[in-house]
Design an enzyme around this catalytic site. Structure first.
Site, PDB file in Angstrom:
ATOM      1  N   HIS A   1       0.819  -1.217   0.000  1.00 48.64           N
ATOM      2  CA  HIS A   1       0.000   0.000   0.000  1.00 48.64           C
ATOM      3  C   HIS A   1       0.857   1.274   0.000  1.00 48.64           C
ATOM      4  CE1 HIS A   1      -0.017  -0.642   4.642  1.00 48.64           C
ATOM      5  NE2 HIS A   1       0.943   0.189   4.330  1.00 48.64           N
TER       6      HIS A   1
ATOM      7  N   HIS B   1      -1.243   4.830   9.791  1.00 44.79           N
ATOM      8  CA  HIS B   1       0.081   5.473   9.774  1.00 44.79           C
ATOM      9  C   HIS B   1       0.012   6.870  10.370  1.00 44.79           C
ATOM     10  CE1 HIS B   1       0.008   2.484   6.574  1.00 44.79           C
ATOM     11  NE2 HIS B   1       1.310   2.479   6.531  1.00 44.79           N
TER      12      HIS B   1
ATOM     13  N   HIS C   1      10.591  -3.593   3.731  1.00 40.74           N
ATOM     14  CA  HIS C   1      11.069  -2.220   3.580  1.00 40.74           C
ATOM     15  C   HIS C   1      11.385  -1.613   4.935  1.00 40.74           C
ATOM     16  CE1 HIS C   1       6.721  -1.506   4.204  1.00 40.74           C
ATOM     17  NE2 HIS C   1       6.861  -0.206   4.200  1.00 40.74           N
TER      18      HIS C   1
ATOM     19  N   GLU D   1       4.724  -4.918   8.512  1.00 40.43           N
ATOM     20  CA  GLU D   1       3.326  -4.873   8.054  1.00 40.43           C
ATOM     21  C   GLU D   1       2.854  -6.212   7.489  1.00 40.43           C
ATOM     22  OE1 GLU D   1       3.041  -0.141   6.807  1.00 40.43           O
ATOM     23  OE2 GLU D   1       3.380  -1.635   5.249  1.00 40.43           O
TER      24      GLU D   1
HETATM   25 FE   LIG Z   1       2.489   1.108   5.395  1.00 46.02          FE
END
Ligand SMILES: [Fe+2]
Lengths: 119, 280
Positions: B12, B59, B193, B240
């Site tokens: 996302h 977030h 990431h 995530e």
């Molecule tokens: Fe994210």
């Protein structure tokens, strides 16, 4: 699998886990960054950065890191990158710019590093 | 009888929203990523689900550090997108399904998951971008939404094992939901990431491949690591993957086939992936 308590955790190179210690240390800085979801607050920060940081009671270390645009410094002072990204947005910096700033690479070199993982 | 059609999993990354806004889907940088979505769009257009039950993480739009729920279940009539501070458009509003939300909430608490309930919550790019990718160019989202937010921001995070168990409990709740609805389960975020720290830019395709290979038939393999272990392998934001693990759990023990999979490095700072697991 037993829970890994903070005290038992092995440090991960180049990585800060944003845990209770960091969440306490960084509260003011992150609260300021959270306020930047609102365009008026972003504008107020742009108009008078010093006053805006004072309004959110940034610690001297946080204020210095923000003034110096020192990303690793902001993280050391408890900044969480999800919130810091909103501040970076005010400065027109994206996550490649942040990555370059934190790794000491040029933005092009940082992008090349990302691309190199695809090989 | 409620039918669970399968699971749709995707990264996302906010930059995807920027690329959509600028119409860059065919650009050489973006094309390998966007090429993963026509098969997903086709599947959803064939199956026409009524409801999406979505595991994602906030977030810093809806939740701040003043109150940070480990697991939060939306129970609103609608969920709005909002300004996240760095230039993404404000996306379409989502229609909720409060009756199903409360059914899930009742079932989860009965199952001893002491979740937070939210009758008002904003949903961020982690919701809107997967919807934009799945249903481009629609005026209104064709599914109702039940959002389930997992804390991936402030440690301690729930363990992968606990997220899988939460997902399985949600799956049991869906099984016992008396309706004619077709439900798609979604998990958003990842894959590997890391945005922060001296290790920023870290990507680990070996670990991502391991997750993609085991997601269908051996999700237990994904829950053997501690959270610190997952962070080490996947990066601080690669954690995530918890959303994918929970979504996989909600698909339960039914037979699944991998209908489509796409993996591409990099999108922004992220190893991006999209997958459909279809119930057969
Ligand atoms: Fe994210």
């Amino acid at each position: 699998m037993s829970a890994m308590l903070v005290s038992e955790r092995q440090p991960i190179e180049g990585t800060t886990l944003f845990d209770g210690d960091m969440a306490q240390r960084g509260y003011a800085l992150n609260a300021m960054c959270y306020s930047f979801n609102d365009a008026e607050n972003r504008e107020e920060f742009r108009r008078d950065e010093e006053a805006y940081c004072r309004k959110y009671h940034l610690t001297p270390g946080q204020r210095r890191a923000v003034a110096d645009r020192d990303v690793l410094g902001m993280i050391a002072e408890g900044g969480n990158v999800y919130y810091l990204a909103k501040l970076a947005g005010i400065w027109g910096l994206n996550v490649q710019d942040l990555g370059a700033a934190q790794t000491g690479l040029s933005v092009d070199a940082f992008k090349a590093k990302l691309l190199s993982y695809s090989e | 009888m409620t039918e669970i059609i399968g699971g749709y999993f995707t990264s996302h990354v906010p930059a995807i929203g920027g690329a959509i806004a600028k119409g860059l889907q065919g650009d050489p940088y973006w094309k390998p990523f966007f090429d993963g979505f026509p098969p997903i769009q086709k599947w959803l257009n064939q199956e026409k689900p009524d409801v999406a039950v979505v595991f994602y993480n906030d977030h810093g739009l809806n939740f701040f550090l003043d109150k940070m729920p480990t697991f939060a279940v939306g129970a609103a009539h609608e969920y709005q997108s909002a300004d996240e501070g760095w230039g993404l458009p404000v996306y379409k509003t989502f229609t909720g399904d409060p009756a199903l939300s409360w059914h899930i909430i009742e079932a989860l608490v009965d199952d001893e998951f002491d979740i937070t309930t939210c009758q008002k919550m904003f949903v961020d790019h982690a919701m809107s971008i997967p919807f934009e990718l799945a249903w481009p160019n629609v005026d209104t989202w064709p599914v109702k939404l039940v959002p389930i937010a997992i804390n991936t921001v402030q440690h301690p995070l729930p363990s992968a094992k606990r997220c899988l168990a939460l997902g399985r409990a949600v799956g049991r709740a869906l099984e016992s939901w008396d309706s004619d609805d077709k439900i798609v389960v979604m998990g958003t975020g990842g894959l590997s990431h890391q945005l922060d720290g001296a290790r920023a830019g870290f990507i680990n395709s070996d670990y991502d491949r391991f997750c993609l290979d085991h997601l269908v038939n051996d999700p237990e393999a994904l829950v053997q690591d501690s959270i610190a272990g997952i962070v080490e392998k996947a990066g601080t934001q690669g954690v995530e993957i918890l959303n994918w693990i929970a979504a996989r759990g909600a698909l339960g023990a039914r037979t699944l086939t991998k209908r489509t999979e796409n993996y591409h490095i990099p999108i922004s700072n992220t190893a991006a992936a999209s997958v459909v697991l279809e119930a057969v």
